[in-house]
Design an enzyme around this catalytic site. Structure first.
Site, PDB file in Angstrom:
ATOM      1  N   CYS A 183      25.396  50.175 -10.786  1.00  0.00           N
ATOM      2  CA  CYS A 183      24.486  49.337 -10.513  1.00  0.00           C
ATOM      3  C   CYS A 183      25.022  48.151 -10.108  1.00  0.00           C
ATOM      4  CB  CYS A 183      23.489  49.148 -11.609  1.00  0.00           C
ATOM      5  SG  CYS A 183      22.867  50.500 -12.219  1.00  0.00           S
ATOM      6  N   HIS A 222      19.698  42.569 -12.198  1.00  0.00           N
ATOM      7  CA  HIS A 222      19.538  43.900 -11.927  1.00  0.00           C
ATOM      8  C   HIS A 222      18.418  44.333 -12.365  1.00  0.00           C
ATOM      9  CE1 HIS A 222      20.126  48.271 -11.378  1.00  0.00           C
ATOM     10  NE2 HIS A 222      20.471  48.381 -12.695  1.00  0.00           N
ATOM     11  N   ASN A 275      14.715  51.367 -10.958  1.00  0.00           N
ATOM     12  CA  ASN A 275      15.891  51.073 -10.953  1.00  0.00           C
ATOM     13  C   ASN A 275      16.539  51.741  -9.756  1.00  0.00           C
ATOM     14  OD1 ASN A 275      18.710  50.889 -11.274  1.00  0.00           O
ATOM     15  ND2 ASN A 275      18.663  51.191 -13.551  1.00  0.00           N
TER      16      ASN A 275
HETATM   17  O1  UT7 Z   1      20.882  50.589 -14.393  1.00  0.00           O
HETATM   18  C1  UT7 Z   1      21.652  50.361 -15.750  1.00  0.00           C
HETATM   19  C2  UT7 Z   1      21.807  51.465 -16.416  1.00  0.00           C
HETATM   20  N1  UT7 Z   1      20.480  51.660 -17.155  1.00  0.00           N
HETATM   21  C3  UT7 Z   1      19.824  50.868 -17.987  1.00  0.00           C
HETATM   22  O2  UT7 Z   1      20.045  49.768 -18.031  1.00  0.00           O
HETATM   23  C4  UT7 Z   1      18.719  51.453 -18.861  1.00  0.00           C
HETATM   24  C5  UT7 Z   1      19.120  51.135 -20.273  1.00  0.00           C
HETATM   25  N2  UT7 Z   1      18.060  51.567 -21.054  1.00  0.00           N
HETATM   26  C6  UT7 Z   1      16.725  51.539 -21.226  1.00  0.00           C
HETATM   27  O3  UT7 Z   1      16.078  50.798 -20.430  1.00  0.00           O
HETATM   28  C7  UT7 Z   1      15.985  52.120 -22.559  1.00  0.00           C
HETATM   29  O4  UT7 Z   1      16.921  52.727 -23.465  1.00  0.00           O
HETATM   30  C8  UT7 Z   1      15.230  53.349 -22.089  1.00  0.00           C
HETATM   31  C9  UT7 Z   1      14.195  52.877 -21.289  1.00  0.00           C
HETATM   32  C10 UT7 Z   1      15.971  54.475 -21.393  1.00  0.00           C
HETATM   33  C11 UT7 Z   1      14.534  54.157 -23.419  1.00  0.00           C
HETATM   34  O5  UT7 Z   1      13.649  53.025 -23.982  1.00  0.00           O
HETATM   35  P1  UT7 Z   1      14.186  53.127 -25.849  1.00  0.00           P
HETATM   36  O6  UT7 Z   1      13.159  51.881 -26.096  1.00  0.00           O
HETATM   37  O7  UT7 Z   1      15.361  52.847 -25.959  1.00  0.00           O
HETATM   38  O8  UT7 Z   1      13.474  54.324 -26.160  1.00  0.00           O
HETATM   39  P2  UT7 Z   1      14.336  55.556 -26.903  1.00  0.00           P
HETATM   40  O9  UT7 Z   1      15.381  56.097 -26.114  1.00  0.00           O
HETATM   41  O10 UT7 Z   1      14.701  55.076 -28.207  1.00  0.00           O
HETATM   42  O11 UT7 Z   1      13.430  56.711 -27.276  1.00  0.00           O
HETATM   43  C12 UT7 Z   1      12.107  56.307 -27.937  1.00  0.00           C
HETATM   44  C13 UT7 Z   1      11.232  57.432 -27.915  1.00  0.00           C
HETATM   45  C14 UT7 Z   1      11.949  58.906 -28.176  1.00  0.00           C
HETATM   46  O12 UT7 Z   1      10.966  59.806 -29.067  1.00  0.00           O
HETATM   47  P3  UT7 Z   1      11.334  59.794 -30.607  1.00  0.00           P
HETATM   48  O13 UT7 Z   1      12.902  60.397 -30.735  1.00  0.00           O
HETATM   49  O14 UT7 Z   1      11.120  58.505 -31.275  1.00  0.00           O
HETATM   50  O15 UT7 Z   1      10.177  60.907 -31.206  1.00  0.00           O
HETATM   51  C15 UT7 Z   1      12.116  59.437 -27.026  1.00  0.00           C
HETATM   52  O16 UT7 Z   1      12.306  60.857 -27.137  1.00  0.00           O
HETATM   53  O17 UT7 Z   1      10.381  57.819 -26.775  1.00  0.00           O
HETATM   54  C16 UT7 Z   1      10.896  59.134 -26.328  1.00  0.00           C
HETATM   55  N3  UT7 Z   1      10.894  59.172 -24.846  1.00  0.00           N
HETATM   56  C17 UT7 Z   1       9.929  59.343 -24.043  1.00  0.00           C
HETATM   57  N4  UT7 Z   1       8.697  59.501 -24.229  1.00  0.00           N
HETATM   58  C18 UT7 Z   1       7.693  59.443 -23.213  1.00  0.00           C
HETATM   59  C19 UT7 Z   1      12.057  58.917 -24.119  1.00  0.00           C
HETATM   60  N5  UT7 Z   1      11.714  58.957 -22.785  1.00  0.00           N
HETATM   61  C20 UT7 Z   1      10.371  59.008 -22.846  1.00  0.00           C
HETATM   62  C21 UT7 Z   1       9.335  59.330 -21.581  1.00  0.00           C
HETATM   63  N6  UT7 Z   1       8.142  59.414 -21.899  1.00  0.00           N
HETATM   64  N7  UT7 Z   1       9.669  59.066 -20.268  1.00  0.00           N
END
Ligand code: UT7
Length: 328
Positions: free
Chosen positions: A115, A255, A285
């Site tokens: 990125c 970004h 993204n």
């Molecule tokens: O370009 C540079 C590289 N990338 C980034 O900068 C991305 C950086 N990370 C993020 O933007 C965030 O960490 C994410 C958007 C990827 C995830 O958000 P989060 O608030 O950190 O969520 P999480 O990974 O802690 O997941 C929370 C819950 C989980 O369920 P449980 O374990 O709490 O039951 C996941 O399984 O949300 C669940 N989950 C989803 N639910 C519905 C994960 N993805 C999804 C989804 N739809 N697409």
């Protein structure tokens, strides 16, 4: 006579026509518009068709940037293309673009800085231009990430999109151009964000295909926390190196990965959100393409005026991060 700077004299971007909404994704994986929008700020993303590759979008963006700059392709000395989704492992997609546009006098190469690829490219272009080694440099960020996404993994497939953006740089002595550039890496981050197979560590095999290792893998939480810290640091460095304050910044173009990362970064560096450009709701993204697409859209929308201080800040796989401050 003021010191020579590298000035952006042309911009262009290209996105595929195909739109994939959050509701569309909820038909493919167990997710919802509500989850995606509140956790990321994304509403939809552009997805390339089966016949479109990264170099196709890059070529379109490059041609628009050349037209905007008013120069011919054969005047280019260099083409630098940042991408994590090249057409092939080799040759460089930049070489494919060079052939497509007829830039017969240019050196062409790719940068693998995920990125941050566009800001790494701007930094290299700045070095070649201010040292007198190049007159016209084309910097491109381009991705077709949809082809390396696992559409069975809801934690990654909802985040990314396809697109390309390009900028033409040339020397200037009018005080306008790149004022500072800062790039950094932390290879320990390779464990949190990668595409495990298809290289020499894990060559393609029936097993790697079966385990879906030819797709983006990400530990989202780890990346999130590091991104906020690193983008804050990179923005602060841009202010320090240019001797400016947060209140001097006319537009911050971060970004476009996650609205929560963008808001946390802006808060850390005390830049109000009305001076922060956001278009990730439309594109998701797009990795290396996100900043040049945003830069061109900001200019098209009249959000950048001559003389403005514009700060670009990126974070991504590697880890890699950085900032570039520009007097427009
Ligand atoms: O370009 C540079 C590289 N990338 C980034 O900068 C991305 C950086 N990370 C993020 O933007 C965030 O960490 C994410 C958007 C990827 C995830 O958000 P989060 O608030 O950190 O969520 P999480 O990974 O802690 O997941 C929370 C819950 C989980 O369920 P449980 O374990 O709490 O039951 C996941 O399984 O949300 C669940 N989950 C989803 N639910 C519905 C994960 N993805 C999804 C989804 N739809 N697409």
């Amino acid at each position: 006579m003021s010191e020579i700077k590298a000035q952006i004299i042309g911009l262009g971007h290209s996105v595929p026509e195909g739109i994939l909404t959050n509701d569309d994704l909820s038909q493919i994986v167990d997710t919802s518009d509500e989850w995606i929008y509140t956790r990321t700020g994304i509403r939809q993303r552009r997805i390339a068709d089966a016949n479109t590759s990264t170099s196709d979008l890059a070529t379109d963006a490059a041609q628009k940037a050349l037209k905007d700059a008013g120069i011919r392709a054969d005047q280019l000395d260099m083409i630098i293309l940042g991408t994590a989704s090249p057409d092939m492992v080799f040759p460089a997609s930049a070489c494919v673009v060079q052939d497509n546009i007829g830039a017969k006098n240019a050196a062409a190469f790719d940068i693998s800085a995920a990125c941050s690829g566009f800001l790494y490219g701007l930094s290299i272009a700045r070095g070649f231009i201010t040292s007198g080694m190049a007159t016209y440099v084309l910097v491109i960020g381009a991705e077709v990430l949809s082809k390396i996404l696992n559409f069975e993994d809801r934690s990654t497939c909802v985040l990314f999109g396809d697109g390309a953006g390009a900028a033409v740089l040339t020397p200037s002595e009018n005080g306008k151009g790149v004022l500072s550039s800062f790039i950094r890496s932390d290879g320990a981050g390779a464990r949190s964000l990668n595409m495990p197979a298809g290289g020499t560590r894990r060559p393609t095999s029936p097993e790697t295909l079966e385990k879906r290792l030819h797709y983006i893998h990400m530990a989202g939480n780890d990346v999130f926390k590091y991104a906020v810290r690193a983008m804050g640091e990179a923005t602060r460095v841009a202010l320090e190196e240019t001797g400016t304050k947060a209140s001097d910044v006319d537009l911050l173009i971060p970004h476009q990965a996650n609205i929560r990362i963008i808001e946390a970064t802006a808060k850390r560096v005390k830049i109000p959100m009305d001076k922060v450009f956001v278009n990730l709701d439309q594109y998701g993204n797009t990795s290396a393409a996100s900043i040049p697409i945003a830069l061109n859209e900001a200019r098209q929308q009249g959000r950048i005026q001559s003389g403005d201080l514009v700060v670009l800040v990126a974070f991504g796989g590697g880890y890699s991060w950085g900032s570039v401050a520009i007097r427009w």
